[in-house]
Design a protein around this motif. Structure first.
Motif, PDB file in Angstrom:
ATOM      1  N   GLU A  88       0.578  -1.131   0.265  1.00  0.00           N
ATOM      2  CA  GLU A  88       0.220  -0.039   0.078  1.00  0.00           C
ATOM      3  C   GLU A  88       1.152   1.392  -0.251  1.00  0.00           C
ATOM      4  O   GLU A  88       0.759   2.148  -0.579  1.00  0.00           O
ATOM      5  N   LEU A  89       1.680   1.401   1.035  1.00  0.00           N
ATOM      6  CA  LEU A  89       3.033   2.236   0.911  1.00  0.00           C
ATOM      7  C   LEU A  89       3.696   2.385  -0.520  1.00  0.00           C
ATOM      8  O   LEU A  89       3.532   3.474  -0.978  1.00  0.00           O
ATOM      9  N   ASP A  90       3.548   1.545  -0.954  1.00  0.00           N
ATOM     10  CA  ASP A  90       4.778   1.482  -3.353  1.00  0.00           C
ATOM     11  C   ASP A  90       2.940   2.134  -3.751  1.00  0.00           C
ATOM     12  O   ASP A  90       3.577   3.153  -4.281  1.00  0.00           O
ATOM     13  N   ASP A  91       1.916   1.873  -3.042  1.00  0.00           N
ATOM     14  CA  ASP A  91       0.729   2.721  -4.573  1.00  0.00           C
ATOM     15  C   ASP A  91       0.437   3.825  -3.665  1.00  0.00           C
ATOM     16  O   ASP A  91       0.295   4.818  -4.530  1.00  0.00           O
ATOM     17  N   ILE A  92       1.000   4.045  -2.695  1.00  0.00           N
ATOM     18  CA  ILE A  92       0.467   6.296  -2.126  1.00  0.00           C
ATOM     19  C   ILE A  92       2.274   6.590  -2.904  1.00  0.00           C
ATOM     20  O   ILE A  92       1.974   7.640  -3.888  1.00  0.00           O
ATOM     21  N   LEU A  93       3.471   5.752  -2.590  1.00  0.00           N
ATOM     22  CA  LEU A  93       4.473   7.115  -3.199  1.00  0.00           C
ATOM     23  C   LEU A  93       4.218   7.049  -5.038  1.00  0.00           C
ATOM     24  O   LEU A  93       4.722   8.111  -5.646  1.00  0.00           O
ATOM     25  N   LYS A  94       3.797   6.097  -6.141  1.00  0.00           N
ATOM     26  CA  LYS A  94       3.462   5.967  -6.917  1.00  0.00           C
ATOM     27  C   LYS A  94       2.208   6.904  -7.487  1.00  0.00           C
ATOM     28  O   LYS A  94       2.789   7.533  -8.098  1.00  0.00           O
ATOM     29  N   ARG A  95       1.413   7.098  -6.551  1.00  0.00           N
ATOM     30  CA  ARG A  95       0.632   8.131  -6.617  1.00  0.00           C
ATOM     31  C   ARG A  95       1.118   9.549  -6.968  1.00  0.00           C
ATOM     32  O   ARG A  95       1.040  10.663  -6.851  1.00  0.00           O
ATOM     33  N   LEU A  96       2.039   9.431  -5.493  1.00  0.00           N
ATOM     34  CA  LEU A  96       2.574  11.097  -5.349  1.00  0.00           C
ATOM     35  C   LEU A  96       3.346  11.390  -6.269  1.00  0.00           C
ATOM     36  O   LEU A  96       3.720  12.437  -6.747  1.00  0.00           O
ATOM     37  N   VAL A  97       4.129  10.550  -6.962  1.00  0.00           N
ATOM     38  CA  VAL A  97       4.696  10.501  -8.477  1.00  0.00           C
ATOM     39  C   VAL A  97       4.285  11.344  -8.874  1.00  0.00           C
ATOM     40  O   VAL A  97       4.461  12.144 -10.220  1.00  0.00           O
ATOM     41  N   ASP A  98       2.596  10.179  -9.535  1.00  0.00           N
ATOM     42  CA  ASP A  98       2.022  10.660 -10.865  1.00  0.00           C
ATOM     43  C   ASP A  98       1.090  12.470 -10.389  1.00  0.00           C
ATOM     44  O   ASP A  98       1.129  12.890 -11.316  1.00  0.00           O
ATOM     45  N   SER A  99       1.687  12.935  -9.537  1.00  0.00           N
ATOM     46  CA  SER A  99       1.312  13.944  -8.559  1.00  0.00           C
ATOM     47  C   SER A  99       2.103  14.835  -9.360  1.00  0.00           C
ATOM     48  O   SER A  99       2.133  16.052  -8.485  1.00  0.00           O
ATOM     49  N   ASN A 100       3.262  14.589  -9.456  1.00  0.00           N
ATOM     50  CA  ASN A 100       4.514  15.704  -9.561  1.00  0.00           C
ATOM     51  C   ASN A 100       4.718  16.091  -8.358  1.00  0.00           C
ATOM     52  O   ASN A 100       5.411  16.908  -7.875  1.00  0.00           O
ATOM     53  N   ILE A 101       4.291  15.291  -7.146  1.00  0.00           N
ATOM     54  CA  ILE A 101       4.864  15.221  -5.248  1.00  0.00           C
ATOM     55  C   ILE A 101       6.082  15.198  -5.008  1.00  0.00           C
ATOM     56  O   ILE A 101       6.259  13.575  -5.224  1.00  0.00           O
ATOM     57  N   ARG A 102       6.737  15.903  -5.107  1.00  0.00           N
ATOM     58  CA  ARG A 102       8.902  15.192  -5.006  1.00  0.00           C
ATOM     59  C   ARG A 102       9.125  15.432  -3.500  1.00  0.00           C
ATOM     60  O   ARG A 102      10.339  15.215  -3.209  1.00  0.00           O
ATOM     61  N   ASN A 103       7.943  15.848  -2.882  1.00  0.00           N
ATOM     62  CA  ASN A 103       9.361  15.755  -1.632  1.00  0.00           C
ATOM     63  C   ASN A 103       7.741  15.102  -0.822  1.00  0.00           C
ATOM     64  O   ASN A 103       6.674  15.313  -0.295  1.00  0.00           O
ATOM     65  N   ILE A 104       8.742  14.601   0.620  1.00  0.00           N
ATOM     66  CA  ILE A 104       7.870  13.615   1.974  1.00  0.00           C
ATOM     67  C   ILE A 104       8.621  13.769   3.057  1.00  0.00           C
ATOM     68  O   ILE A 104       9.838  13.905   3.301  1.00  0.00           O
ATOM     69  N   VAL A 105       6.989  14.318   4.568  1.00  0.00           N
ATOM     70  CA  VAL A 105       7.820  14.696   5.336  1.00  0.00           C
ATOM     71  C   VAL A 105       7.275  13.184   5.819  1.00  0.00           C
ATOM     72  O   VAL A 105       6.582  12.505   6.296  1.00  0.00           O
ATOM     73  N   ALA A 106       8.412  12.154   6.384  1.00  0.00           N
ATOM     74  CA  ALA A 106       7.901  10.362   6.762  1.00  0.00           C
ATOM     75  C   ALA A 106       8.206  10.234   7.929  1.00  0.00           C
ATOM     76  O   ALA A 106       8.499  10.507   8.587  1.00  0.00           O
ATOM     77  N   LEU A 107       7.156   9.808   8.491  1.00  0.00           N
ATOM     78  CA  LEU A 107       6.709   9.611   9.730  1.00  0.00           C
ATOM     79  C   LEU A 107       6.079   8.506  10.215  1.00  0.00           C
ATOM     80  O   LEU A 107       5.338   7.247   9.277  1.00  0.00           O
ATOM     81  N   ARG A 108       5.579   7.825  11.738  1.00  0.00           N
ATOM     82  CA  ARG A 108       5.176   6.123  11.886  1.00  0.00           C
ATOM     83  C   ARG A 108       3.940   6.913  12.070  1.00  0.00           C
ATOM     84  O   ARG A 108       3.447   6.041  11.483  1.00  0.00           O
ATOM     85  N   GLY A 109       2.998   8.329  12.418  1.00  0.00           N
ATOM     86  CA  GLY A 109       2.046   8.148  12.803  1.00  0.00           C
ATOM     87  C   GLY A 109       1.581   7.971  14.435  1.00  0.00           C
ATOM     88  O   GLY A 109       2.151   6.850  14.754  1.00  0.00           O
ATOM     89  N   ASP A 110       0.710   8.817  14.712  1.00  0.00           N
ATOM     90  CA  ASP A 110       0.050   8.975  16.014  1.00  0.00           C
ATOM     91  C   ASP A 110      -1.067   7.568  15.324  1.00  0.00           C
ATOM     92  O   ASP A 110      -1.510   7.103  15.350  1.00  0.00           O
ATOM     93  N   PRO A 111      -1.480   6.867  17.256  1.00  0.00           N
ATOM     94  CA  PRO A 111      -2.315   5.853  16.895  1.00  0.00           C
ATOM     95  C   PRO A 111      -3.940   6.393  16.430  1.00  0.00           C
ATOM     96  O   PRO A 111      -3.882   7.858  16.352  1.00  0.00           O
ATOM     97  N   PRO A 112      -4.436   5.521  15.546  1.00  0.00           N
ATOM     98  CA  PRO A 112      -5.651   6.307  15.069  1.00  0.00           C
ATOM     99  C   PRO A 112      -6.816   6.642  16.640  1.00  0.00           C
ATOM    100  O   PRO A 112      -6.685   5.739  17.495  1.00  0.00           O
ATOM    101  N   LYS A 113      -7.776   7.190  16.456  1.00  0.00           N
ATOM    102  CA  LYS A 113      -8.377   7.791  17.603  1.00  0.00           C
ATOM    103  C   LYS A 113      -9.294   6.821  18.204  1.00  0.00           C
ATOM    104  O   LYS A 113      -9.447   5.774  17.759  1.00  0.00           O
TER     105      LYS A 113
END
Ligand code: FAD
Length: 295
Positions: A88-113
């Protein structure tokens, strides 16, 4: 332009704004009306946060793409490990490339609500350094130019870290995995940032460490945010806010003043840039920017 390249020039201190993807249509309409105003303040780039468990993922990408492709302003998408497998991360990364987004802030993330502990997703990652490694591997596999890559740092220590030393050693793993910029958690006392900066440099980390500042908008807002992220409110600021508990205008004024004072001191100290958590509003950040650059 890649995030790290903004800080390499050295001729100017870089200003970035962070916004979040709204959860409602009304919030989205509000953001769309505020965006031109934020952009008119000419930050060097903007970043868009990433909601827990897919709640706002598509909106993150939609907003980042709007900023990059319609307003022609450089932007970064935040990306977390929460709820995503490697595929799923690969799919998101491909979508970023397709949308011309070249920068990422990479995080673990907080637990969901509603959840208190971070749960490693099936075939996914438990820590941000693994996400950074994944992104660097993805680029190689796809034969892509590298993304601009930032990670989070914590001047008051991450809530779950055993010690500051341990947290900084984990931060070093993120840089060794390929991140090139550190953006800090919000803080209200610059002394935390200066001490953190010394310790991080002593640990041999040499990338830009960009202070993150959040202006107080209301007393309840700042109490909620600091209780979640662990940042402390200095006694003097707390005493001023106590007198503005039912007065958002007064709290706003205190927040702007506090943020301007912090920003001026940091800029004078020679920081490479400031990252403002602008909370999808423009009035306060306009006042802050005007005060900072008045002289
Ligand atoms: P990590 O770097 O993985 O660290 C998390 C904890 O694990 C730390 O205590 C660290 O010391 C520890 N640790 C790291 N590696 C190891 C290891 N190998 N073994 C044991 N312990 C380890 N959240 C969102 O959900 N969406 C966003 O868009 C978002 N944007 C943010 C932007 C900034 C600038 C900041 C500062 C925070 C942001 N957050 C966001 C919040 C962030 O997701 C949380 O603070 C989260 O709890 C930690 O994320 P991290 O990337 O720092 O995690």
């Amino acid at each position: 332009m890649l995030m790290q390249d903004f800080y390499k020039d050295g001729r100017k201190q870089i200003i970035s704004f962070e916004i979040f993807p709204p959860k409602t249509n009304k919030g989205m309409e509000n953001l769309q009306s505020v965006l031109p105003d934020l952009i008119s303040l000419k930050p060097d780039f903007m970043t868009v946060t990433y909601g827990a468990l897919g709640s706002t993922r598509d909106t993150t990408l939609e907003i980042a793409s709007l900023i990059k492709n319609k307003y022609k302003m450089e932007t970064a998408c935040h990306l977390t490990c929460v709820g995503s497998s490697r595929k799923e991360l690969d799919d998101i990364l491909k979508r970023l490339v397709d949308s011309n987004i070249r920068n990422i802030v990479a995080l673990r993330g907080d637990p969901p609500k509603g959840e208190t502990k971070f749960l490693t997703p099936q075939d996914g990652y438990s820590h941000a350094h693994q996400l950074v490694e994944h992104i660097r591997e993805f680029e190689k596999k796809q034969g892509l130019e590298p993304f601009g890559l930032a990670v989070a740092g914590y001047p008051e220590k991450h809530l779950e870290a055993k010690s500051m030393e341990n947290d900084i050693s984990n931060l070093k793993n993120k840089i060794e995995a390929g991140a090139e910029v550190i953006i800090t958690q919000l803080f209200f006392d610059n002394a935390f940032y200066f001490k953190f900066l010394d310790k991080v440099r002593q640990a041999g980390i040499n990338v830009p460490i960009i202070p993150g500042l959040m202006p107080v908008l209301s007393v309840t807002q700042i109490q909620r945010i600091t209780s979640m992220c662990g940042s402390s409110i200095p006694r003097k600021l707390q005493a001023e806010l106590d007198l503005a508990i039912d007065d958002d205008d007064k709290a706003h004024q205190i927040g702007v003043e506090q943020c301007v004072n912090q920003a001026k001191e940091l800029l004078k100290h020679g920081v490479e840039g400031i990252h403002f958590y602008v909370l999808n509003k423009s009035t306060h950040i306009r006042q802050i920017m005007e005060s900072i650059y008045k002289e």
